[in-house]
Design a protein around this motif. Structure first.
Motif, PDB file in Angstrom:
ATOM      1  N   ASP A   1       0.810  -1.219   0.000  1.00 22.01           N
ATOM      2  CA  ASP A   1       0.000   0.000   0.000  1.00 22.01           C
ATOM      3  C   ASP A   1       0.844   1.270   0.000  1.00 22.01           C
ATOM      4  N   SER A   2       2.127   1.150   0.340  1.00 26.67           N
ATOM      5  CA  SER A   2       2.984   2.338   0.379  1.00 26.67           C
ATOM      6  C   SER A   2       3.710   2.582  -0.948  1.00 26.67           C
ATOM      7  N   ARG A   3       3.574   1.662  -1.885  1.00 23.17           N
ATOM      8  CA  ARG A   3       4.245   1.845  -3.175  1.00 23.17           C
ATOM      9  C   ARG A   3       3.564   2.946  -3.979  1.00 23.17           C
ATOM     10  N   PRO A   4       4.341   3.834  -4.580  1.00 20.06           N
ATOM     11  CA  PRO A   4       3.737   4.875  -5.421  1.00 20.06           C
ATOM     12  C   PRO A   4       2.967   4.258  -6.586  1.00 20.06           C
ATOM     13  N   SER A   5       1.977   4.984  -7.066  1.00 17.71           N
ATOM     14  CA  SER A   5       1.238   4.548  -8.250  1.00 17.71           C
ATOM     15  C   SER A   5       2.027   4.920  -9.502  1.00 17.71           C
ATOM     16  N   ALA A   6       1.600   4.394 -10.633  1.00 19.80           N
ATOM     17  CA  ALA A   6       2.262   4.740 -11.893  1.00 19.80           C
ATOM     18  C   ALA A   6       2.140   6.236 -12.171  1.00 19.80           C
ATOM     19  N   SER A   7       0.995   6.824 -11.834  1.00 19.88           N
ATOM     20  CA  SER A   7       0.813   8.267 -12.042  1.00 19.88           C
ATOM     21  C   SER A   7       1.780   9.067 -11.184  1.00 19.88           C
ATOM     22  N   ASP A   8       2.012   8.611  -9.945  1.00 21.80           N
ATOM     23  CA  ASP A   8       2.982   9.274  -9.070  1.00 21.80           C
ATOM     24  C   ASP A   8       4.377   9.235  -9.688  1.00 21.80           C
ATOM     25  N   VAL A   9       4.724   8.089 -10.261  1.00 17.47           N
ATOM     26  CA  VAL A   9       6.051   7.924 -10.855  1.00 17.47           C
ATOM     27  C   VAL A   9       6.198   8.811 -12.088  1.00 17.47           C
ATOM     28  N   VAL A  10       5.142   8.892 -12.898  1.00 17.95           N
ATOM     29  CA  VAL A  10       5.180   9.762 -14.079  1.00 17.95           C
ATOM     30  C   VAL A  10       5.466  11.202 -13.660  1.00 17.95           C
ATOM     31  N   LYS A  11       4.767  11.677 -12.649  1.00 24.46           N
ATOM     32  CA  LYS A  11       4.968  13.053 -12.179  1.00 24.46           C
ATOM     33  C   LYS A  11       6.391  13.259 -11.682  1.00 24.46           C
ATOM     34  N   PHE A  12       6.904  12.295 -10.926  1.00 27.65           N
ATOM     35  CA  PHE A  12       8.260  12.414 -10.390  1.00 27.65           C
ATOM     36  C   PHE A  12       9.290  12.471 -11.512  1.00 27.65           C
ATOM     37  N   LEU A  13       9.191  11.572 -12.471  1.00 25.15           N
ATOM     38  CA  LEU A  13      10.186  11.515 -13.537  1.00 25.15           C
ATOM     39  C   LEU A  13      10.114  12.747 -14.436  1.00 25.15           C
ATOM     40  N   LYS A  14       8.913  13.225 -14.702  1.00 28.15           N
ATOM     41  CA  LYS A  14       8.777  14.433 -15.520  1.00 28.15           C
ATOM     42  C   LYS A  14       9.452  15.631 -14.865  1.00 28.15           C
ATOM     43  N   SER A  15       9.382  15.685 -13.548  1.00 29.29           N
ATOM     44  CA  SER A  15       9.929  16.843 -12.835  1.00 29.29           C
ATOM     45  C   SER A  15      11.448  16.925 -12.927  1.00 29.29           C
ATOM     46  N   GLY A  16      12.097  15.808 -13.228  1.00 30.65           N
ATOM     47  CA  GLY A  16      13.555  15.804 -13.260  1.00 30.65           C
ATOM     48  C   GLY A  16      14.163  15.714 -14.638  1.00 30.65           C
ATOM     49  N   LEU A  17      13.331  15.802 -15.681  1.00 30.98           N
ATOM     50  CA  LEU A  17      13.833  15.657 -17.046  1.00 30.98           C
ATOM     51  C   LEU A  17      13.520  16.896 -17.881  1.00 30.98           C
ATOM     52  N   ASP A  18      14.380  17.165 -18.844  1.00 32.93           N
ATOM     53  CA  ASP A  18      14.141  18.249 -19.796  1.00 32.93           C
ATOM     54  C   ASP A  18      13.264  17.687 -20.912  1.00 32.93           C
ATOM     55  N   LEU A  19      11.960  17.784 -20.734  1.00 32.25           N
ATOM     56  CA  LEU A  19      11.022  17.168 -21.673  1.00 32.25           C
ATOM     57  C   LEU A  19      11.119  17.776 -23.065  1.00 32.25           C
ATOM     58  N   THR A  20      11.440  19.052 -23.136  1.00 29.79           N
ATOM     59  CA  THR A  20      11.528  19.718 -24.434  1.00 29.79           C
ATOM     60  C   THR A  20      12.631  19.116 -25.295  1.00 29.79           C
TER      61      THR A  20
END
Length: 267
Positions: free
Chosen positions: A241-260
């Protein structure tokens, strides 16, 4: 005319398709199970999920034609020196993001992959886009929404399956059914391999892994995970129950990458 154009396009696509054969009666599967799996597969549409394009039936087997991905499996990319796909810069982060978006999508469709691992990920050359494959082929009854009478269950579950190095402890130790949380453990174990270059566990047999899990030993590769990616370490928590969801992981990874730099825009 439109039908003719569609046929010609399909014919062109199939010239470069990857064809998989499923023998009738394989692993105790019934034709109805395979038909259901095919119907679900044909409805899925996501840039990070391999596309099923056509299906044929012979007397002895089903033939499934999926889009051909020119490149290599993530397993080959990570562990084969001669692989044509080489990871540089933020490639590992973008591959992780691609996978998280694929899992976010299938979970939104109430589908569980059940066998997420580097060998079931194709990395395209030269774009290095990652595509999740084989999510419904190896364990058809386990990985797709199950039928109960004439209705579907709200969530796909089934006997534990998958590859033991990437399986969640509740499946290894307690033979629990697959769930969204077990998928997230498998995704986390795959991330450990992507980001550290090491297999999640340094064991050769499933019983050795079970012994480690019984004492809640963290995956060996976790000790090599950088502090900036510590959030992803939560995916291999022994508390489902403490594992992040896939949506949580998407948000985390997006925040640390230069998406452009990769996609040409942010979203």
């Amino acid at each position: 005319m439109d039908k003719l154009k569609a046929y010609e396009q399909l014919k062109k696509d199939l010239e470069n398709a990857a064809v998989k054969r499923i023998m009738c009666g394989q692993q105790g599967m019934e034709d109805s199970d395979i038909h259901h799996e095919i119907n679900v597969s044909l409805r899925l549409s996501h840039p990070n999920i391999v596309r099923l394009m056509a299906v044929a039936r012979t007397e002895s087997c089903f033939l499934l034609a999926a889009e051909y991905i020119h490149g290599a499996t993530l397993q080959q990319v990570l562990h084969t020196d001669s692989c044509l796909v080489k990871l540089e810069g933020d490639d590992a982060g973008f591959i992780s993001l691609d996978l998280s978006m694929a899992v976010e999508y299938i979970h939104a469709q109430r589908i569980i992959h059940q066998d997420i691992k580097p060998a079931n990920v194709m990395v395209h050359h030269p774009s290095k886009k990652a595509v999740l494959t084989d999510w419904g082929m190896a364990n058809i009854r386990d990985t797709v929404m199950l039928r109960q009478g004439s209705k579907f269950t709200a969530q796909a579950t089934g006997p534990a399956g998958g590859t033991y190095l990437y399986m969640a402890p509740e499946c290894i130790l307690m033979f629990e059914e697959a769930s969204f949380q077990t998928d997230m453990w498998s995704l986390g174990a795959t991330y450990l391999e992507i980001l550290t270059g090491s297999a999640p566990w340094m064991v050769k047999k499933q019983r050795e892994l079970a012994a480690l899990m019984a004492t809640k030993t963290p995956p060996h590769a976790l000790s090599h995970l950088s502090d900036k990616n510590s959030f992803l370490g939560g995916l291999v928590s022994y508390d489902p129950d403490s594992r992040p969801s896939a949506s949580d992981v998407v948000k985390f990874l997006k925040s640390g990458l230069d998406l452009t730099s990769r996609y040409g825009y942010k979203w």
